[in-house]
Motif scaffolding. Sequence first.
Motif, short mmCIF file in Angstrom:
data_model
loop_
_atom_site.label_atom_id
_atom_site.label_comp_id
_atom_site.label_asym_id
_atom_site.label_seq_id
_atom_site.Cartn_x
_atom_site.Cartn_y
_atom_site.Cartn_z
N PRO A 1 0.83 -1.21 0.00
CA PRO A 1 0.00 0.00 0.00
C PRO A 1 0.87 1.26 0.00
O PRO A 1 1.81 1.38 0.80
CB PRO A 1 -0.80 -0.11 1.30
CG PRO A 1 -0.86 -1.59 1.55
CD PRO A 1 0.48 -2.10 1.10
N ALA A 2 0.56 2.19 -0.88
CA ALA A 2 1.33 3.44 -0.97
C ALA A 2 1.27 4.21 0.34
O ALA A 2 2.22 4.90 0.70
CB ALA A 2 0.82 4.28 -2.13
N ALA A 3 0.18 4.08 1.09
CA ALA A 3 0.02 4.81 2.35
C ALA A 3 1.01 4.35 3.42
O ALA A 3 1.18 5.04 4.43
CB ALA A 3 -1.41 4.65 2.87
N PHE A 4 1.68 3.22 3.21
CA PHE A 4 2.64 2.71 4.18
C PHE A 4 3.99 3.42 4.10
O PHE A 4 4.86 3.21 4.94
CB PHE A 4 2.85 1.22 4.02
CG PHE A 4 1.71 0.36 4.52
CD1 PHE A 4 0.60 0.90 5.13
CD2 PHE A 4 1.76 -1.02 4.36
CE1 PHE A 4 -0.44 0.10 5.59
CE2 PHE A 4 0.74 -1.83 4.81
CZ PHE A 4 -0.36 -1.27 5.42
N VAL A 5 4.18 4.25 3.08
CA VAL A 5 5.45 4.94 2.87
C VAL A 5 5.20 6.44 2.84
O VAL A 5 4.29 6.91 2.17
CB VAL A 5 6.12 4.48 1.55
CG1 VAL A 5 7.42 5.24 1.31
CG2 VAL A 5 6.34 2.99 1.53
#
Length: 119
Positions: A53-57
């Motif tokens: 998930p992009a939100a994890f970075v």
Amino acid sequence: MTQIDPETDALVGDWLTLREAAKALNVSPNRIKQLVREHRLAGAVRDGELSIPAAFVTDGEIVKGLPGTLTVLADCGFAPEESLRWMFTSDESLPGSPIDALRANRGTEVRRRAQAMLL
């Protein structure tokens, strides 16, 4: 890893491929796989490829508090896909989703909710 189900895929929204995640974190793709195995990141197979998930970075780093939260979820017996669903499902008590709270530096609240599932 199995293919992600469409509901969880839609819940997460934006994803990074293995190579995109490696570039965003300035590590090798093998390191991303290792971080997933260690529950420091969670990922799923999308279109035949491991994705994160992009939100994890954020800002070239793993979101603060994410590794600890994923470890607690794994200790609760959550499979990786279940952890993803939990992280992105809105929780009225936070408010917002656990990943939103982590990104807002409210990790203690998120981990309390995750740890409560151990009891």
